[in-house]
Design a protein around this motif. Structure first.
Motif, short mmCIF file in Angstrom:
data_model
loop_
_atom_site.label_atom_id
_atom_site.label_comp_id
_atom_site.label_asym_id
_atom_site.label_seq_id
_atom_site.Cartn_x
_atom_site.Cartn_y
_atom_site.Cartn_z
N TRP A 97 46.95 -25.76 1.96
CA TRP A 97 47.58 -24.92 0.94
C TRP A 97 48.89 -24.33 1.46
O TRP A 97 49.90 -24.32 0.77
CB TRP A 97 46.63 -23.82 0.50
CG TRP A 97 47.31 -22.70 -0.23
CD1 TRP A 97 47.46 -21.41 0.17
CD2 TRP A 97 47.98 -22.79 -1.50
NE1 TRP A 97 48.16 -20.69 -0.76
CE2 TRP A 97 48.50 -21.51 -1.79
CE3 TRP A 97 48.20 -23.82 -2.40
CZ2 TRP A 97 49.21 -21.24 -2.95
CZ3 TRP A 97 48.91 -23.56 -3.56
CH2 TRP A 97 49.40 -22.28 -3.83
N TRP A 108 38.68 -27.52 -2.25
CA TRP A 108 38.16 -26.27 -2.80
C TRP A 108 37.28 -26.52 -4.01
O TRP A 108 36.27 -25.84 -4.21
CB TRP A 108 39.31 -25.33 -3.16
CG TRP A 108 39.82 -24.56 -1.97
CD1 TRP A 108 39.18 -24.37 -0.78
CD2 TRP A 108 41.07 -23.87 -1.85
NE1 TRP A 108 39.95 -23.62 0.08
CE2 TRP A 108 41.11 -23.29 -0.56
CE3 TRP A 108 42.15 -23.69 -2.71
CZ2 TRP A 108 42.19 -22.54 -0.12
CZ3 TRP A 108 43.23 -22.93 -2.27
CH2 TRP A 108 43.25 -22.36 -0.99
N THR A 126 44.06 -29.78 -1.19
CA THR A 126 43.57 -28.42 -1.36
C THR A 126 42.68 -28.30 -2.58
O THR A 126 41.56 -27.75 -2.52
CB THR A 126 44.75 -27.45 -1.49
OG1 THR A 126 45.60 -27.57 -0.35
CG2 THR A 126 44.27 -26.02 -1.60
N PRO A 155 36.78 -26.19 2.66
CA PRO A 155 37.29 -25.08 1.85
C PRO A 155 37.78 -23.88 2.65
O PRO A 155 38.76 -23.24 2.27
CB PRO A 155 36.07 -24.71 0.97
CG PRO A 155 35.24 -25.92 0.93
CD PRO A 155 35.40 -26.57 2.27
N MET A 156 37.11 -23.56 3.76
CA MET A 156 37.45 -22.35 4.47
C MET A 156 38.37 -22.57 5.67
O MET A 156 38.78 -21.60 6.30
CB MET A 156 36.18 -21.64 4.93
CG MET A 156 35.41 -21.00 3.80
SD MET A 156 33.97 -20.10 4.37
CE MET A 156 33.64 -19.05 2.96
N MET A 191 34.94 -14.56 -2.49
CA MET A 191 33.99 -15.60 -2.11
C MET A 191 32.54 -15.13 -2.20
O MET A 191 31.66 -15.86 -2.65
CB MET A 191 34.28 -16.10 -0.70
CG MET A 191 35.62 -16.79 -0.55
SD MET A 191 35.85 -17.41 1.14
CE MET A 191 37.45 -18.20 0.98
N GLY A 205 33.88 -27.50 -3.07
CA GLY A 205 33.15 -26.41 -2.43
C GLY A 205 32.16 -25.74 -3.36
O GLY A 205 31.16 -25.16 -2.90
N TRP A 206 32.39 -25.81 -4.68
CA TRP A 206 31.47 -25.17 -5.63
C TRP A 206 30.08 -25.80 -5.60
O TRP A 206 29.08 -25.09 -5.44
CB TRP A 206 32.06 -25.21 -7.04
CG TRP A 206 33.17 -24.23 -7.26
CD1 TRP A 206 34.50 -24.45 -7.12
CD2 TRP A 206 33.04 -22.85 -7.64
NE1 TRP A 206 35.22 -23.31 -7.40
CE2 TRP A 206 34.34 -22.31 -7.71
CE3 TRP A 206 31.94 -22.04 -7.92
CZ2 TRP A 206 34.58 -20.99 -8.08
CZ3 TRP A 206 32.18 -20.71 -8.28
CH2 TRP A 206 33.47 -20.21 -8.35
N CYS A 227 41.48 -26.71 4.11
CA CYS A 227 42.14 -26.55 2.80
C CYS A 227 43.13 -25.38 2.81
O CYS A 227 44.15 -25.43 2.13
CB CYS A 227 41.11 -26.36 1.70
SG CYS A 227 40.23 -27.88 1.27
N TYR A 228 42.82 -24.34 3.58
CA TYR A 228 43.79 -23.24 3.69
C TYR A 228 45.07 -23.73 4.37
O TYR A 228 46.19 -23.39 3.95
CB TYR A 228 43.19 -22.08 4.47
CG TYR A 228 42.49 -21.06 3.59
CD1 TYR A 228 43.22 -20.17 2.82
CD2 TYR A 228 41.11 -21.00 3.54
CE1 TYR A 228 42.59 -19.24 2.02
CE2 TYR A 228 40.47 -20.07 2.73
CZ TYR A 228 41.21 -19.20 1.98
OH TYR A 228 40.59 -18.27 1.19
N ILE A 247 41.12 -26.77 -9.56
CA ILE A 247 39.93 -26.42 -8.77
C ILE A 247 38.71 -26.16 -9.65
O ILE A 247 37.64 -26.76 -9.41
CB ILE A 247 40.23 -25.21 -7.86
CG1 ILE A 247 41.26 -25.60 -6.80
CG2 ILE A 247 38.95 -24.71 -7.19
CD1 ILE A 247 41.76 -24.44 -5.99
#
Length: 295
Positions: free
Chosen positions: A234, A21, A17, A226-227, A85, A24-25, A230-231, A253
């Motif tokens: 998590w 995430w 996770t 990430p969307m 987001m 993702g940045w 990873c959820y 993160i």
């Protein structure tokens, strides 16, 4: 024995996770080279939402929320997806990833403050220490810059608004929603992403043909990892680890995001940012562990 086996697996899911995430940045920064931030993130979110709901359909989960849950889902989609987001993506027009990530991850500190008047949970000494450390880190990051931070105020304001909205949503909204985590996340991301697309229509409609292969790959990563995945990772981690432990692990993160962006895109990351990260994330860690409202 089952509990002992669950913890290593929980840490593995948590690592996936945080890594997904965090990476993702830089991916949203790459996507923003081709499309406006709200449209880029919203498009990736819609793809992820359809995927999550498809998984729920295959598993024969209940897909439609009851009428009583529609209001909370809409509010959560706004605070936890559109604001969190969307506004953070907009903030990247002014801020580096290290700056935007650090500001947005002050969310647990704001939740601690909001829990006092809204839930009657008076901050304890540890909470005040967390607040002081958190804001001290922001002062180091923005208040000691040689060129000042006046030009970046819109980005700082957007990132702070994202953190505050997420904190308010976490404090005010009821936790239980009679849907599986996969379906609930699909609805939240789908509705919040649709809000981003609608806002982009008004603010800055993209030139769809401007999307390059590099941008498409970044969008694909954002939608898949990430969307979506990873959820799910998590939720799997949170079911196997204590809530405070799992939440504190997410502090990796912004660090992963800042370091990976520096390596991939050459954004500056110096000693001042390192000190700011240590102060603010130290405060966030205290807030997460000492106040249930901040989790």
């Amino acid at each position: 024995m089952a509990d002992l086996d669950a913890k290593p697996l929980g840490w593995a899911f948590l690592s996936v996770t945080a890594l997904g995430w965090g990476l993702g940045w830089p991916m949203i920064k790459i996507a923003m080279e081709d499309w406006p931030p709200l449209f880029a993130r919203g498009a990736a979110g819609l793809v992820a939402a359809f995927g999550l709901l498809a998984v729920g359909a295959v598993r024969r989960d209940v897909l439609l929320p009851p009428r009583s849950a529609c209001g909370p889902i809409l509010v959560a989609a706004f605070t936890n997806v559109f604001a969190w987001m969307g506004l953070t993506a907009l903030a990247l027009l002014w801020l580096n990833v290290s700056e935007a990530a650090l500001v947005t991850f002050t969310m647990p500190i704001w939740a601690t403050l909001f829990a006092w008047p809204l839930l009657g949970q008076r901050p304890r000494l540890a909470d005040w220490a967390a607040i002081a450390l958190g804001f001290g880190g922001l002062v180091v990051l923005f208040g000691t810059r040689p060129d000042g931070a006046a030009d970046d105020l819109p980005g700082i304001g957007l990132a702070l608004t994202a953190a505050i909205c997420f904190a308010l949503g976490s404090v005010l909204l009821p936790r239980p929603v009679p849907l599986t985590p996969t379906v609930r996340t699909g609805w939240l991301i789908g509705i919040g992403s649709a809000m981003m697309i609608a806002a982009s229509v008004v603010i800055d409609w993209p030139e769809l043909g401007a999307l390059t292969g590099r941008g498409a790959a970044a969008l694909g990563y954002m939608a898949l990892f990430p969307m979506a995945l990873c959820y799910l990772a998590w939720f799997a981690a949170a079911s196997r680890l204590p809530v405070a432990t799992a939440s504190t692990g997410l502090l990796m993160i912004p660090i992963i995001g800042a370091v990976s962006t520096a390596l991939m895109l050459g954004e500056p990351l110096g000693p001042r940012a390192a000190v700011a990260f240590a102060l603010t994330l130290g405060g966030v860690a205290i807030a997460m562990r000492s106040s249930p409202a901040a989790l």
